[in-house]
Design a protein around this motif. Structure first.
Motif: not given
Length: 320
Positions: A54-55, A118-122, A283
């Motif tokens: 996804p990312n 999947i996501s940076y914010s996982h 980030r």
């Protein structure tokens, strides 16, 4: 340890951090089918669409770092694989300098990539300075970090009456450096993470240390006092306007004062791009600076200084 052994220990461990990062980056290329896909010579966009994560921005960053290492090459129309070999070297003189406790920390960071794709914010990506302050505190408490703090004490010739400005102080350095300072001296630690400063403040207060902590971005610093020593340890990779910040820090130094910079300088360490990929899970990470660029930036600011290089990872700037 004397300063030469401290510096050699820092350089040696950074070299091995990079070596293991190269291997783990190559492993990601195999794990996510990137190399197999590139073997069919896809365009950049075709490759991004073929890898089912996804990312996509992080996937693109991974591909860029594989390109920087020379494993993948981009032609005007497609991507191709280059022949690539890598030799992991452990010279016998390195064995006594290797520090073991950074290994499990980096193993955790390697694992975070799967969740970051999947996501940076996982929630399993623990690289945010504030949200994940406990993980950073563990990292900052390692023997590797203590080694460069010991080197700073030595190179800064820090005494009880020294005035110290510590930029990006984190959670550990205030209590560490504060114990060397008496009421005749001054320690000011600056960091923009309230989470890390909260941990630092509790340690300072518990031990009754004369350390002052300020929550702010280092680019906003304004000082009234003049300092004997300014410290930037693994800070500049998070600073975008480095020249401006360096100018403000040197302005805060008294005549004869020292700015001590500890960094994995990109023009000193081969294959540093591999380690940069994993650090970029934070980030705020900008990239490791080049030592030559830092020297040029300081000279452009018009300061009369001298430079002292200690190994690959420490630059001491003395204000004349």
């Amino acid at each position: 340890m004397g300063i030469q052994e401290l510096v050699k220990t820092i350089d040696t461990n950074i070299n091995h951090m990079i070596s293991l990062s190269v291997l783990n980056l190559a492993q990601l290329g195999i794990k996510y089918g990137i190399f197999k896909a590139v073997a069919s010579r896809p365009s950049y966009e075709e490759l991004l669409s073929q890898i089912p994560v996804p990312n996509k921005p992080l996937l693109k960053k991974l591909i860029e770092h594989l390109k920087a290492l020379g494993i993948i090459e981009e032609t005007p129309s497609n991507l191709i694989l280059n022949g690539f070999s890598y030799v992991l070297k452990f010279p016998k003189e390195d064995y006594m300098l290797l520090l073991s406790d950074w290994i499990p920390i980096w193993e955790e960071i390697y694992k975070m990539v799967d969740f970051a794709l999947i996501s940076y914010s996982h929630p399993y990506v623990l690289m945010d300075f504030d949200k994940d302050a406990d993980f950073w505190d563990i990292r900052l408490s390692s023997s590797f970090n203590k080694t460069y703090r010991d080197a700073i004490i030595n190179l800064g010739e820090i005494r009880e009456d020294s005035y110290i400005l510590d930029l990006g102080c984190g959670s550990v350095s205030p209590a560490y450096f504060g114990k060397f300072i008496s009421e005749d001296g001054k320690y000011v630690g600056v960091d923009y993470s309230p989470g890390l400063l909260e941990i630092a403040r509790e340690r300072v207060e518990r031990n009754g240390l004369p350390a002052e902590l300020k929550e702010m971005d280092v680019s906003l610093i304004r000082t009234r006092s003049k300092y004997d020593v300014a410290i930037m340890s693994f800070l500049l990779e998070y600073v975008r306007d480095r020249e401006e910040v360096l100018g403000k820090v040197l302005e805060a130094l008294d005549s004869g004062g020292k700015l001590i910079i500890v960094e994995a300088f990109r023009d000193e360490f081969e294959n540093i791009q591999a380690m940069e990929f994993f650090e970029s899970l934070n980030r705020s990470f900008v990239g490791y600076p080049a030592k030559a660029e830092i020297k040029k930036a300081i000279l452009r600011e018009g300061f009369d200084v001298s430079f002292e290089d200690y190994g690959k990872s420490i630059l001491v700037v003395r204000k004349l």
